[in-house]
Design a protein around this motif. Structure first.
Motif, mmCIF file in Angstrom:
data_model
loop_
_atom_site.group_PDB
_atom_site.id
_atom_site.type_symbol
_atom_site.label_atom_id
_atom_site.label_comp_id
_atom_site.label_asym_id
_atom_site.label_seq_id
_atom_site.Cartn_x
_atom_site.Cartn_y
_atom_site.Cartn_z
ATOM 1 N N LEU A 21 19.040 -21.136 -86.662
ATOM 2 C CA LEU A 21 18.709 -22.547 -86.869
ATOM 3 C C LEU A 21 17.517 -22.968 -86.017
ATOM 4 O O LEU A 21 16.810 -23.924 -86.364
ATOM 5 N N TRP A 22 17.291 -22.286 -84.922
ATOM 6 C CA TRP A 22 16.196 -22.629 -84.024
ATOM 7 C C TRP A 22 14.828 -22.554 -84.687
ATOM 8 O O TRP A 22 13.862 -23.146 -84.193
ATOM 9 N N ARG A 23 14.732 -21.844 -85.792
ATOM 10 C CA ARG A 23 13.437 -21.734 -86.473
ATOM 11 C C ARG A 23 12.968 -23.078 -87.024
ATOM 12 O O ARG A 23 11.764 -23.335 -87.136
ATOM 13 N N GLU A 24 13.917 -23.945 -87.406
ATOM 14 C CA GLU A 24 13.545 -25.206 -88.041
ATOM 15 C C GLU A 24 14.223 -26.435 -87.440
ATOM 16 O O GLU A 24 13.871 -27.562 -87.807
ATOM 17 N N ASP A 98 16.349 -34.181 -76.412
ATOM 18 C CA ASP A 98 15.704 -33.688 -77.631
ATOM 19 C C ASP A 98 14.540 -32.735 -77.364
ATOM 20 O O ASP A 98 13.698 -32.501 -78.239
ATOM 21 N N SER A 99 14.488 -32.170 -76.160
ATOM 22 C CA SER A 99 13.496 -31.146 -75.851
ATOM 23 C C SER A 99 14.175 -29.787 -75.812
ATOM 24 O O SER A 99 15.390 -29.689 -75.660
ATOM 25 N N THR A 100 13.397 -28.721 -75.928
ATOM 26 C CA THR A 100 13.959 -27.389 -75.824
ATOM 27 C C THR A 100 13.997 -26.963 -74.362
ATOM 28 O O THR A 100 13.423 -27.625 -73.488
ATOM 29 N N CYS A 101 14.639 -25.844 -74.100
ATOM 30 C CA CYS A 101 14.798 -25.378 -72.727
ATOM 31 C C CYS A 101 13.477 -25.064 -72.057
ATOM 32 O O CYS A 101 13.388 -25.018 -70.823
ATOM 33 N N ILE A 102 12.431 -24.840 -72.842
ATOM 34 C CA ILE A 102 11.130 -24.494 -72.276
ATOM 35 C C ILE A 102 10.621 -25.600 -71.362
ATOM 36 O O ILE A 102 9.852 -25.352 -70.423
ATOM 37 N N ALA A 103 11.052 -26.838 -71.609
ATOM 38 C CA ALA A 103 10.578 -27.977 -70.816
ATOM 39 C C ALA A 103 10.930 -27.837 -69.342
ATOM 40 O O ALA A 103 10.293 -28.473 -68.487
ATOM 41 N N ASP A 135 19.398 -17.185 -75.193
ATOM 42 C CA ASP A 135 19.816 -17.468 -76.563
ATOM 43 C C ASP A 135 18.927 -18.545 -77.187
ATOM 44 O O ASP A 135 18.760 -19.641 -76.643
ATOM 45 N N GLU A 136 18.376 -18.243 -78.368
ATOM 46 C CA GLU A 136 17.427 -19.155 -79.000
ATOM 47 C C GLU A 136 18.068 -20.468 -79.434
ATOM 48 O O GLU A 136 17.477 -21.546 -79.266
ATOM 49 N N ASN A 137 19.260 -20.404 -80.019
ATOM 50 C CA ASN A 137 19.906 -21.642 -80.450
ATOM 51 C C ASN A 137 20.254 -22.526 -79.259
ATOM 52 O O ASN A 137 20.124 -23.749 -79.328
ATOM 53 N N ALA A 138 20.685 -21.928 -78.162
ATOM 54 C CA ALA A 138 20.974 -22.712 -76.966
ATOM 55 C C ALA A 138 19.705 -23.350 -76.423
ATOM 56 O O ALA A 138 19.722 -24.491 -75.942
ATOM 57 N N CYS A 139 18.594 -22.640 -76.505
ATOM 58 C CA CYS A 139 17.320 -23.206 -76.061
ATOM 59 C C CYS A 139 16.940 -24.400 -76.920
ATOM 60 O O CYS A 139 16.497 -25.429 -76.409
ATOM 61 N N ALA A 140 17.127 -24.266 -78.233
ATOM 62 C CA ALA A 140 16.816 -25.372 -79.140
ATOM 63 C C ALA A 140 17.716 -26.578 -78.899
ATOM 64 O O ALA A 140 17.351 -27.707 -79.258
ATOM 65 N N ALA A 148 26.231 -20.661 -74.747
ATOM 66 C CA ALA A 148 25.234 -19.960 -73.938
ATOM 67 C C ALA A 148 24.504 -20.953 -73.048
ATOM 68 O O ALA A 148 24.506 -22.153 -73.299
ATOM 69 N N GLY A 149 23.854 -20.420 -72.014
ATOM 70 C CA GLY A 149 23.025 -21.253 -71.160
ATOM 71 C C GLY A 149 23.493 -21.375 -69.729
ATOM 72 O O GLY A 149 22.778 -21.937 -68.896
ATOM 73 N N LEU A 150 24.677 -20.879 -69.424
ATOM 74 C CA LEU A 150 25.217 -21.032 -68.075
ATOM 75 C C LEU A 150 24.675 -19.949 -67.149
ATOM 76 O O LEU A 150 24.713 -18.772 -67.484
ATOM 77 N N PHE A 151 24.177 -20.356 -65.984
ATOM 78 C CA PHE A 151 23.703 -19.422 -64.965
ATOM 79 C C PHE A 151 24.671 -19.442 -63.792
ATOM 80 O O PHE A 151 25.256 -20.471 -63.469
ATOM 81 N N SER A 152 24.816 -18.286 -63.147
ATOM 82 C CA SER A 152 25.701 -18.216 -61.990
ATOM 83 C C SER A 152 25.336 -17.014 -61.137
ATOM 84 O O SER A 152 24.362 -16.305 -61.419
ATOM 85 N N SER A 153 26.104 -16.787 -60.085
ATOM 86 C CA SER A 153 25.899 -15.648 -59.191
ATOM 87 C C SER A 153 27.224 -14.918 -59.002
ATOM 88 O O SER A 153 28.294 -15.442 -59.337
ATOM 89 N N ALA A 154 27.153 -13.724 -58.446
ATOM 90 C CA ALA A 154 28.368 -12.953 -58.192
ATOM 91 C C ALA A 154 29.287 -13.710 -57.237
ATOM 92 O O ALA A 154 30.512 -13.702 -57.388
#
Length: 245
Positions: A21-24, A98-103, A135-140, A148-154
Protein backbone atom coordinates in the motif's frame (compact mmCIF):
# COMPACT_ATOMS: atom_id res chain seq x y z
CA UNK A 1 -17.70 -10.02 7.44
CA UNK A 2 -17.94 -10.34 11.21
CA UNK A 3 -14.38 -10.10 12.59
CA UNK A 4 -13.52 -10.25 16.29
CA UNK A 5 -10.58 -8.75 18.15
CA UNK A 6 -9.50 -12.29 19.09
CA UNK A 7 -9.31 -13.18 15.40
CA UNK A 8 -7.25 -10.07 14.72
CA UNK A 9 -4.81 -10.91 17.52
CA UNK A 10 -4.47 -14.54 16.41
CA UNK A 11 -4.10 -13.78 12.69
CA UNK A 12 -7.27 -15.62 11.80
CA UNK A 13 -9.38 -12.67 10.63
CA UNK A 14 -9.27 -13.48 6.91
CA UNK A 15 -6.83 -10.81 5.76
CA UNK A 16 -4.14 -11.23 3.14
CA UNK A 17 -0.60 -11.37 4.47
CA UNK A 18 0.62 -8.16 2.91
CA UNK A 19 0.18 -5.60 0.14
CA UNK A 20 2.44 -2.74 -0.93
CA UNK A 21 0.00 0.00 0.00
CA UNK A 22 2.95 2.32 0.57
CA UNK A 23 3.34 2.71 -3.19
CA UNK A 24 0.19 4.85 -3.40
CA UNK A 25 -1.08 5.51 0.14
CA UNK A 26 -0.01 6.98 3.48
CA UNK A 27 -1.50 7.94 6.83
CA UNK A 28 -3.84 6.18 9.25
CA UNK A 29 -7.11 7.27 7.64
CA UNK A 30 -6.02 6.28 4.14
CA UNK A 31 -4.68 2.92 5.31
CA UNK A 32 -7.82 2.08 7.26
CA UNK A 33 -9.92 2.85 4.19
CA UNK A 34 -7.74 0.67 1.98
CA UNK A 35 -7.66 -2.26 4.42
CA UNK A 36 -11.45 -2.15 4.75
CA UNK A 37 -11.81 -2.12 0.96
CA UNK A 38 -9.55 -5.10 0.28
CA UNK A 39 -11.29 -8.50 -0.05
CA UNK A 40 -10.71 -11.20 2.55
CA UNK A 41 -8.76 -14.23 1.36
CA UNK A 42 -10.60 -16.70 3.63
CA UNK A 43 -13.56 -16.69 5.97
CA UNK A 44 -12.68 -15.31 9.43
CA UNK A 45 -11.79 -18.13 11.81
CA UNK A 46 -11.27 -20.74 9.08
CA UNK A 47 -7.49 -20.47 8.86
CA UNK A 48 -4.41 -18.78 10.31
CA UNK A 49 -2.29 -16.56 8.07
CA UNK A 50 0.03 -13.92 9.40
CA UNK A 51 -1.15 -10.50 8.20
CA UNK A 52 0.32 -7.06 8.72
CA UNK A 53 -3.24 -5.73 8.66
CA UNK A 54 -4.10 -7.63 11.84
CA UNK A 55 -1.55 -5.82 13.99
CA UNK A 56 -2.06 -2.49 12.23
CA UNK A 57 -5.74 -2.74 13.12
CA UNK A 58 -4.88 -3.84 16.67
CA UNK A 59 -2.82 -0.68 17.06
CA UNK A 60 -5.66 1.46 15.71
CA UNK A 61 -8.06 -0.21 18.15
CA UNK A 62 -5.77 0.76 21.04
CA UNK A 63 -5.74 4.33 19.76
CA UNK A 64 -9.52 4.47 19.39
CA UNK A 65 -10.15 3.14 22.91
CA UNK A 66 -7.40 5.06 24.73
CA UNK A 67 -7.67 8.35 22.90
CA UNK A 68 -3.87 8.35 22.52
CA UNK A 69 -1.60 7.49 19.62
CA UNK A 70 0.04 4.08 19.88
CA UNK A 71 3.45 5.53 20.68
CA UNK A 72 1.99 7.73 23.41
CA UNK A 73 0.00 4.85 24.91
CA UNK A 74 2.89 2.38 25.01
CA UNK A 75 5.29 5.01 26.37
CA UNK A 76 3.04 6.12 29.23
CA UNK A 77 1.62 2.69 30.10
CA UNK A 78 4.62 0.41 29.54
CA UNK A 79 8.05 1.85 28.67
CA UNK A 80 8.19 4.76 31.14
CA UNK A 81 6.86 2.86 34.18
CA UNK A 82 9.41 0.12 33.52
CA UNK A 83 12.27 2.55 32.94
CA UNK A 84 12.76 1.25 29.38
CA UNK A 85 14.62 4.31 28.19
CA UNK A 86 15.73 2.83 24.86
CA UNK A 87 12.31 1.63 23.73
CA UNK A 88 9.88 3.45 21.48
CA UNK A 89 8.90 4.42 17.97
CA UNK A 90 10.81 6.93 15.81
CA UNK A 91 13.88 7.15 18.06
CA UNK A 92 15.35 10.04 16.06
CA UNK A 93 12.40 12.32 16.73
CA UNK A 94 8.69 12.86 16.28
CA UNK A 95 7.10 12.68 12.83
CA UNK A 96 4.53 15.33 11.88
CA UNK A 97 0.97 14.13 11.24
CA UNK A 98 0.43 12.54 7.82
CA UNK A 99 4.17 12.43 7.12
CA UNK A 100 6.25 9.33 6.47
CA UNK A 101 8.99 8.09 8.78
CA UNK A 102 11.61 9.78 6.61
CA UNK A 103 10.67 13.10 8.24
CA UNK A 104 12.45 11.99 11.42
CA UNK A 105 15.79 11.13 9.82
CA UNK A 106 18.79 13.28 10.71
CA UNK A 107 22.14 12.10 9.39
CA UNK A 108 24.02 13.75 12.27
CA UNK A 109 21.79 12.43 15.06
CA UNK A 110 24.04 11.08 17.86
CA UNK A 111 21.73 8.14 18.55
CA UNK A 112 22.60 6.64 15.16
CA UNK A 113 25.83 5.35 16.68
CA UNK A 114 23.75 2.95 18.78
CA UNK A 115 21.26 1.89 16.12
CA UNK A 116 21.96 -0.92 13.67
CA UNK A 117 21.73 -0.19 9.95
CA UNK A 118 19.02 -2.28 8.28
CA UNK A 119 19.56 -2.07 4.53
CA UNK A 120 19.92 0.11 1.47
CA UNK A 121 16.36 0.71 0.32
CA UNK A 122 16.28 0.78 -3.49
CA UNK A 123 12.51 0.42 -3.87
CA UNK A 124 10.81 3.07 -1.76
CA UNK A 125 12.91 5.60 0.14
CA UNK A 126 16.15 5.18 -1.84
CA UNK A 127 18.30 5.78 1.22
CA UNK A 128 20.22 3.73 3.76
CA UNK A 129 17.70 2.63 6.39
CA UNK A 130 19.24 3.74 9.65
CA UNK A 131 17.26 4.88 12.66
CA UNK A 132 13.91 4.68 10.86
CA UNK A 133 11.57 1.74 10.52
CA UNK A 134 12.53 -0.84 7.89
CA UNK A 135 8.95 -1.88 7.04
CA UNK A 136 7.59 0.23 4.18
CA UNK A 137 3.95 0.21 5.27
CA UNK A 138 4.94 1.25 8.79
CA UNK A 139 7.00 4.08 7.32
CA UNK A 140 4.01 5.23 5.28
CA UNK A 141 2.05 5.27 8.54
CA UNK A 142 4.56 7.70 10.04
CA UNK A 143 6.79 5.11 11.71
CA UNK A 144 4.19 4.21 14.35
CA UNK A 145 2.21 1.06 13.67
CA UNK A 146 1.02 -2.06 15.46
CA UNK A 147 3.03 -4.40 13.24
CA UNK A 148 6.40 -2.65 12.98
CA UNK A 149 8.42 0.37 14.00
CA UNK A 150 9.40 -0.35 17.59
CA UNK A 151 13.06 0.15 18.55
CA UNK A 152 14.66 -1.22 21.69
CA UNK A 153 17.86 -2.56 23.23
CA UNK A 154 18.91 -5.84 24.82
CA UNK A 155 18.82 -4.15 28.23
CA UNK A 156 15.21 -3.03 27.79
CA UNK A 157 14.18 -6.41 26.38
CA UNK A 158 15.54 -7.98 29.56
CA UNK A 159 13.47 -5.59 31.70
CA UNK A 160 10.32 -6.42 29.74
CA UNK A 161 11.09 -10.13 29.96
CA UNK A 162 11.47 -9.99 33.73
CA UNK A 163 8.12 -8.20 33.98
CA UNK A 164 6.53 -11.01 31.99
CA UNK A 165 8.17 -13.70 34.11
CA UNK A 166 6.87 -11.92 37.20
CA UNK A 167 3.33 -12.25 35.91
CA UNK A 168 2.97 -8.67 34.70
CA UNK A 169 4.72 -6.59 37.37
CA UNK A 170 8.21 -5.37 38.17
CA UNK A 171 9.51 -3.70 41.32
CA UNK A 172 6.02 -3.10 42.62
CA UNK A 173 4.68 -1.65 39.37
CA UNK A 174 1.79 -3.56 37.82
CA UNK A 175 1.91 -3.29 34.01
CA UNK A 176 -0.26 -6.25 32.98
CA UNK A 177 -2.66 -8.40 34.94
CA UNK A 178 -1.74 -12.03 35.48
CA UNK A 179 -4.75 -12.97 33.36
CA UNK A 180 -3.43 -10.87 30.49
CA UNK A 181 0.02 -12.47 30.71
CA UNK A 182 -1.56 -15.92 30.72
CA UNK A 183 -3.61 -15.07 27.64
CA UNK A 184 -0.60 -13.55 25.87
CA UNK A 185 1.49 -16.67 26.42
CA UNK A 186 -1.19 -19.29 25.75
CA UNK A 187 -1.49 -21.29 22.56
CA UNK A 188 -4.81 -20.16 21.08
CA UNK A 189 -4.53 -21.95 17.75
CA UNK A 190 -2.53 -25.13 18.34
CA UNK A 191 0.50 -23.70 16.51
CA UNK A 192 2.93 -24.89 19.21
CA UNK A 193 1.92 -28.56 18.97
CA UNK A 194 5.12 -29.47 17.10
CA UNK A 195 7.24 -26.91 18.96
CA UNK A 196 7.51 -28.13 22.56
CA UNK A 197 8.39 -25.54 25.16
CA UNK A 198 10.77 -26.12 28.03
CA UNK A 199 9.52 -25.73 31.61
CA UNK A 200 9.48 -22.09 32.63
CA UNK A 201 9.58 -20.67 29.11
CA UNK A 202 7.18 -18.03 27.87
CA UNK A 203 6.60 -17.72 24.15
CA UNK A 204 5.90 -14.18 23.03
CA UNK A 205 3.62 -13.40 20.12
CA UNK A 206 6.19 -13.46 17.31
CA UNK A 207 7.81 -16.79 18.25
CA UNK A 208 6.26 -18.75 15.40
CA UNK A 209 5.55 -15.94 12.96
CA UNK A 210 7.68 -15.29 9.86
CA UNK A 211 8.76 -11.80 10.91
CA UNK A 212 9.86 -9.81 13.90
CA UNK A 213 12.71 -10.12 16.36
CA UNK A 214 12.45 -13.48 18.18
CA UNK A 215 12.17 -13.23 21.94
CA UNK A 216 12.43 -16.33 24.10
CA UNK A 217 11.96 -15.78 27.82
CA UNK A 218 13.45 -18.45 30.08
CA UNK A 219 12.55 -18.74 33.75
CA UNK A 220 16.00 -19.79 34.88
CA UNK A 221 15.62 -19.67 38.63
CA UNK A 222 12.24 -19.07 40.24
CA UNK A 223 11.42 -16.14 38.00
CA UNK A 224 14.51 -14.22 39.12
CA UNK A 225 16.31 -14.11 35.79
CA UNK A 226 15.36 -13.76 32.13
CA UNK A 227 17.36 -14.73 29.09
CA UNK A 228 16.38 -12.82 25.96
CA UNK A 229 17.46 -13.91 22.53
CA UNK A 230 17.36 -10.77 20.42
CA UNK A 231 19.18 -10.94 17.10
CA UNK A 232 20.01 -8.17 14.65
CA UNK A 233 20.39 -10.15 11.46
CA UNK A 234 23.12 -12.33 12.89
CA UNK A 235 25.02 -9.66 14.84
CA UNK A 236 25.36 -9.66 18.61
CA UNK A 237 23.85 -6.81 20.57
CA UNK A 238 25.15 -5.19 23.72
CA UNK A 239 24.00 -1.62 24.25
CA UNK A 240 22.95 -1.21 20.64
CA UNK A 241 19.39 -0.61 19.62
CA UNK A 242 17.51 -2.62 17.03
CA UNK A 243 14.23 -2.23 15.24
CA UNK A 244 11.71 -4.82 16.44
CA UNK A 245 9.40 -5.42 13.49
Amino acid sequence: AGITVRQILTHSAGFEAFAALWREHSGRTDYLTQINARPLVYSPGDSTIYSDWDFILAGLIVERISGMTLDQFTATRIWQPLGMRDTGFNPLGAVPADSTCIAAFRADHPLLARIAVTEMDTAYRHIKIHGIVHDENACALGGVAGHAGLFSSARDAAVFSQMMLNGGSLEGKRILSRTTVRLMTSDHLGTFINQPMQPGELACAHRTLPCGTPLLIQNVRNGKFAVCRVADRGRRLSDRMVGIE
